[in-house]
Every structure is written in C-alpha cells, then in structure tokens.
Design a protein around this motif. Sequence first.
Motif, PDB file in Angstrom:
ATOM      1  N   GLU A  85      -3.103   2.384   5.758  1.00 31.44           N
ATOM      2  CA  GLU A  85      -2.719   2.825   4.417  1.00 31.44           C
ATOM      3  C   GLU A  85      -1.246   2.525   4.140  1.00 31.44           C
ATOM      4  O   GLU A  85      -0.827   2.525   2.987  1.00 31.44           O
ATOM      5  CB  GLU A  85      -2.982   4.325   4.243  1.00 31.44           C
ATOM      6  CG  GLU A  85      -4.465   4.659   4.199  1.00 31.44           C
ATOM      7  CD  GLU A  85      -5.182   3.993   3.013  1.00 31.44           C
ATOM      8  OE1 GLU A  85      -4.630   3.999   1.900  1.00 31.44           O
ATOM      9  OE2 GLU A  85      -6.289   3.467   3.214  1.00 31.44           O
ATOM     10  N   GLU A  86      -0.481   2.293   5.223  1.00 26.77           N
ATOM     11  CA  GLU A  86       0.910   1.886   5.065  1.00 26.77           C
ATOM     12  C   GLU A  86       1.343   1.083   6.268  1.00 26.77           C
ATOM     13  O   GLU A  86       0.756   1.179   7.347  1.00 26.77           O
ATOM     14  CB  GLU A  86       1.839   3.070   4.801  1.00 26.77           C
ATOM     15  CG  GLU A  86       1.888   4.109   5.862  1.00 26.77           C
ATOM     16  CD  GLU A  86       2.772   5.294   5.463  1.00 26.77           C
ATOM     17  OE1 GLU A  86       2.742   5.728   4.299  1.00 26.77           O
ATOM     18  OE2 GLU A  86       3.505   5.769   6.341  1.00 26.77           O
ATOM     19  N   HIS A  91       4.886  -0.187   8.409  1.00 21.13           N
ATOM     20  CA  HIS A  91       6.299   0.104   8.658  1.00 21.13           C
ATOM     21  C   HIS A  91       6.971  -1.108   9.289  1.00 21.13           C
ATOM     22  O   HIS A  91       6.343  -1.850  10.042  1.00 21.13           O
ATOM     23  CB  HIS A  91       6.436   1.279   9.614  1.00 21.13           C
ATOM     24  CG  HIS A  91       5.858   2.541   9.097  1.00 21.13           C
ATOM     25  ND1 HIS A  91       6.337   3.760   9.470  1.00 21.13           N
ATOM     26  CD2 HIS A  91       4.834   2.809   8.234  1.00 21.13           C
ATOM     27  CE1 HIS A  91       5.654   4.719   8.873  1.00 21.13           C
ATOM     28  NE2 HIS A  91       4.724   4.159   8.126  1.00 21.13           N
ATOM     29  N   VAL A 148       8.940   0.516   4.408  1.00 25.19           N
ATOM     30  CA  VAL A 148       7.520   0.859   4.348  1.00 25.19           C
ATOM     31  C   VAL A 148       6.884   0.126   3.169  1.00 25.19           C
ATOM     32  O   VAL A 148       7.525  -0.111   2.146  1.00 25.19           O
ATOM     33  CB  VAL A 148       7.293   2.389   4.239  1.00 25.19           C
ATOM     34  CG1 VAL A 148       7.750   2.939   2.901  1.00 25.19           C
ATOM     35  CG2 VAL A 148       5.844   2.756   4.519  1.00 25.19           C
ATOM     36  N   LYS A 175       3.285   0.744   1.196  1.00 22.63           N
ATOM     37  CA  LYS A 175       2.069   1.553   1.081  1.00 22.63           C
ATOM     38  C   LYS A 175       0.989   0.730   0.401  1.00 22.63           C
ATOM     39  O   LYS A 175       1.274  -0.058  -0.497  1.00 22.63           O
ATOM     40  CB  LYS A 175       2.361   2.828   0.297  1.00 22.63           C
ATOM     41  CG  LYS A 175       3.353   3.704   1.048  1.00 22.63           C
ATOM     42  CD  LYS A 175       3.589   5.011   0.370  1.00 22.63           C
ATOM     43  CE  LYS A 175       4.611   5.785   1.195  1.00 22.63           C
ATOM     44  NZ  LYS A 175       4.435   7.192   1.130  1.00 22.63           N
ATOM     45  N   ARG A 176      -0.226   0.922   0.874  1.00 27.07           N
ATOM     46  CA  ARG A 176      -1.359   0.143   0.370  1.00 27.07           C
ATOM     47  C   ARG A 176      -1.418   0.164  -1.150  1.00 27.07           C
ATOM     48  O   ARG A 176      -1.590  -0.866  -1.789  1.00 27.07           O
ATOM     49  CB  ARG A 176      -2.668   0.669   0.955  1.00 27.07           C
ATOM     50  CG  ARG A 176      -3.882  -0.162   0.570  1.00 27.07           C
ATOM     51  CD  ARG A 176      -5.177   0.474   1.092  1.00 27.07           C
ATOM     52  NE  ARG A 176      -6.285  -0.446   1.027  1.00 27.07           N
ATOM     53  CZ  ARG A 176      -6.916  -0.780  -0.090  1.00 27.07           C
ATOM     54  NH1 ARG A 176      -6.519  -0.292  -1.245  1.00 27.07           N
ATOM     55  NH2 ARG A 176      -7.921  -1.629  -0.064  1.00 27.07           N
TER      56      ARG A 176
END
Length: 175
Positions: A116-117, A119, A161, A163-164
């Motif tokens: 979902e994310e 890094h 980051v 995020k999706r």
Amino acid sequence: MEIRTERLLLRPARSSDVDGMHAIFSDPEAMAHWSTAPHEDRGQTEAWINLMLDAQAAGPTLDFIIERDGEAIGKVGFWRPPELGYILRRDHWGQGLASEALAAVIRAAFTGGGLEEIHAEVDPNNLASVRLLEKHGFERTGFAPRTLEINGVWFDSLYFVLKRDRDPALKSAGV
C-alpha cells in the motif's frame, strides 16, 4: 516473476550474475550512495547474490536484477518490503533506465505485490536519486543526520514515501 519494459528485463537473480554485479559493487563512484562500502573482492558480491537467491528460494519476491541486452546492469526492488532500493552500472546512467525500471517495480508492487506504500531512504547528496523519486511521485517525509557510518564516514538520510492511492502512474492508468 519477470517484468519486461521497453529496454529492460527485470528478473530474479542468478548465480551467473556475480561478475556483472561485481562490476557495479566494486565501483566506488557507483557505490558512493549505497549502504555499504565498495566490494573489495568477488566473494563479497557472490555472498550478496546468494542472499538474493536465498530470498527467492523462500518464495516470490519483488527484488530484481536489471538486465539489458542479456547483461546484468543493476538491481531494483524490495529486499525488505516496503523498503525500495536500486543501483545501476555507471555506464548506463543518464539514459532513463533507472526510471524505467523503477516505474515497472512500483506498478508491480501496487498492482500485484500487496503493498500500500513504498519507502525509500536516500543520501541527501545523491541528487539524481532524489530527483528520480520525486519524478515518480514520492514525497519527502523526513531527514535524519548521521544515520549510516561507512569506513569512518557518517552519512545523513532523507526519507520518502509513495502511497498507492497517490501514485501518479496508477492514477493516469485508472488503476
């Protein structure tokens, strides 16, 4: 799993990748922003490849060797998801290949990899990497001084980051 892009094949590591990857890992300039010192001998690179092979044997991964014209020229993917890492042989810099590989891995991570994310941790002096991440929609989330020591030299870190639900490539594809 393998991923084909316009110019690249992203594929699992093979034991035959040692020499190709050693050309990268023994190059001080290519390794200037990596998390370890340049490899002093082929055995270090062989051990690194063996770690990739062991991870692959344990199950599917999103950690790839970057191949171009049948030759290993780099690495991209997730050694420890959701932490992204990449490195490219110096004679392939400036051709958009890292961006091409990164886009493919991001898409795989978000569409079938269950993330979902994503890094990333980058040396602030690695301006090319900072620009690459920002180009792909990564946002800066922090800075920390003196996070990594290599051969008595301390390095700082920038944190990013993606995020999706904020990935520009997925948004434009309607995914």
